[in-house]
Write a protein that holds these residues in place. Structure first.
Motif, PDB file in Angstrom:
ATOM      1  N   UNK A   1       0.844  -1.197   0.000  1.00 52.57           N
ATOM      2  CA  UNK A   1       0.000   0.000   0.000  1.00 52.57           C
ATOM      3  C   UNK A   1       0.880   1.248   0.000  1.00 52.57           C
ATOM      4  N   UNK A   2       0.622   2.193  -0.913  1.00 55.91           N
ATOM      5  CA  UNK A   2       1.427   3.418  -0.949  1.00 55.91           C
ATOM      6  C   UNK A   2       1.365   4.168   0.378  1.00 55.91           C
ATOM      7  N   UNK A   3       2.510   4.645   0.839  1.00 56.21           N
ATOM      8  CA  UNK A   3       2.598   5.387   2.091  1.00 56.21           C
ATOM      9  C   UNK A   3       2.835   6.873   1.858  1.00 56.21           C
ATOM     10  N   UNK A   4       3.696   7.192   0.944  1.00 47.61           N
ATOM     11  CA  UNK A   4       3.948   8.605   0.628  1.00 47.61           C
ATOM     12  C   UNK A   4       4.523   8.699  -0.772  1.00 47.61           C
ATOM     13  N   UNK A   5       4.293   9.826  -1.388  1.00 41.15           N
ATOM     14  CA  UNK A   5       4.711  10.034  -2.772  1.00 41.15           C
ATOM     15  C   UNK A   5       5.849  11.050  -2.802  1.00 41.15           C
ATOM     16  N   UNK A   6       6.973  10.612  -2.261  1.00 37.55           N
ATOM     17  CA  UNK A   6       8.148  11.467  -2.193  1.00 37.55           C
ATOM     18  C   UNK A   6       9.276  10.878  -3.019  1.00 37.55           C
ATOM     19  N   UNK A   7       9.996  11.755  -3.684  1.00 40.69           N
ATOM     20  CA  UNK A   7      11.251  11.406  -4.330  1.00 40.69           C
ATOM     21  C   UNK A   7      12.349  11.832  -3.372  1.00 40.69           C
ATOM     22  N   UNK A   8      13.292  10.948  -3.103  1.00 43.07           N
ATOM     23  CA  UNK A   8      14.455  11.292  -2.292  1.00 43.07           C
ATOM     24  C   UNK A   8      15.684  11.233  -3.184  1.00 43.07           C
ATOM     25  N   UNK A   9      16.632  12.123  -2.973  1.00 46.03           N
ATOM     26  CA  UNK A   9      17.732  12.235  -3.919  1.00 46.03           C
ATOM     27  C   UNK A   9      18.570  10.963  -4.040  1.00 46.03           C
ATOM     28  N   UNK A  10      18.557  10.100  -3.056  1.00 50.64           N
ATOM     29  CA  UNK A  10      19.288   8.837  -3.174  1.00 50.64           C
ATOM     30  C   UNK A  10      18.627   7.877  -4.165  1.00 50.64           C
ATOM     31  N   UNK A  11      17.390   8.146  -4.551  1.00 51.71           N
ATOM     32  CA  UNK A  11      16.710   7.325  -5.561  1.00 51.71           C
ATOM     33  C   UNK A  11      17.219   7.605  -6.974  1.00 51.71           C
TER      34      UNK A  11
ATOM     35  N   UNK B   1      18.492  21.482   1.957  1.00 52.58           N
ATOM     36  CA  UNK B   1      19.903  21.584   1.608  1.00 52.58           C
ATOM     37  C   UNK B   1      20.251  20.576   0.525  1.00 52.58           C
ATOM     38  N   UNK B   2      21.420  20.762  -0.058  1.00 52.39           N
ATOM     39  CA  UNK B   2      21.898  19.860  -1.098  1.00 52.39           C
ATOM     40  C   UNK B   2      23.253  19.308  -0.672  1.00 52.39           C
ATOM     41  N   UNK B   3      23.338  18.020  -0.317  1.00 56.92           N
ATOM     42  CA  UNK B   3      24.596  17.465   0.202  1.00 56.92           C
ATOM     43  C   UNK B   3      25.569  16.952  -0.866  1.00 56.92           C
ATOM     44  N   UNK B   4      25.468  17.441  -2.089  1.00 63.93           N
ATOM     45  CA  UNK B   4      26.386  17.079  -3.171  1.00 63.93           C
ATOM     46  C   UNK B   4      26.426  15.580  -3.458  1.00 63.93           C
ATOM     47  N   UNK B   5      25.288  14.975  -3.544  1.00 62.13           N
ATOM     48  CA  UNK B   5      25.234  13.561  -3.870  1.00 62.13           C
ATOM     49  C   UNK B   5      25.270  13.375  -5.379  1.00 62.13           C
ATOM     50  N   UNK B   6      26.024  12.382  -5.856  1.00 61.97           N
ATOM     51  CA  UNK B   6      26.254  12.236  -7.311  1.00 61.97           C
ATOM     52  C   UNK B   6      25.307  11.293  -8.037  1.00 61.97           C
ATOM     53  N   UNK B   7      24.282  10.776  -7.397  1.00 61.10           N
ATOM     54  CA  UNK B   7      23.475   9.714  -7.998  1.00 61.10           C
ATOM     55  C   UNK B   7      22.879  10.083  -9.360  1.00 61.10           C
TER      56      UNK B   7
END
Length: 115
Positions: free
Chosen positions: A42-52, A104-110
């Motif tokens: 069941x869907x819980x939340x519709x969020x994109x996280x930068x690690x995706x 904030x933006x933690x400079x993740x390269x994904x």
């Protein structure tokens, strides 16, 4: 998938196929992927996280080029709108999510690695 590519481990490939199919069938909402309950899907939340943002690269590696293109374009839209990938973005409401660490933006390269 990477284990299969590196070591030709067919068990790893079967596990990847099963997990990839389950992720696609339970979490994909258009070009996005929602968080779902692990017990029932069941869907819980519709969020994109930068690690995706690694996902389009994995889709390319698996040969799923059309979906990879759609995912990358969706993720790139956030970057274009905000100048970076925020920690969280509510794709249903099309707004940033304020986390405890702020916007904030933690400079993740994904996302860069996925292109």
């Amino acid at each position: 998938l990477k284990s299969y590519v590196l070591f030709q481990d067919h068990d790893s490939y079967r596990m990847f196929e099963e997990a990839y199919s389950a992720i696609d069938s339970t979490t994909r909402q258009g070009d996005w992927f929602a968080d779902v309950d692990m017990h029932g899907g069941k869907p819980r939340r519709q969020h994109f996280e930068n690690l995706q943002a690694f996902w389009p690269g994995l889709q390319v590696l698996s040969g799923d080029l059309e979906l990879a293109s759609r995912s990358l374009n969706a993720f790139w839209t956030i970057w274009s709108d905000w100048g970076a990938l925020p920690e969280e973005y509510d794709f249903a409401r099309r707004r940033l999510v304020a986390t405890r660490t702020g916007l904030r933006y933690p400079l993740r390269p994904e996302l860069i690695e996925a292109t």
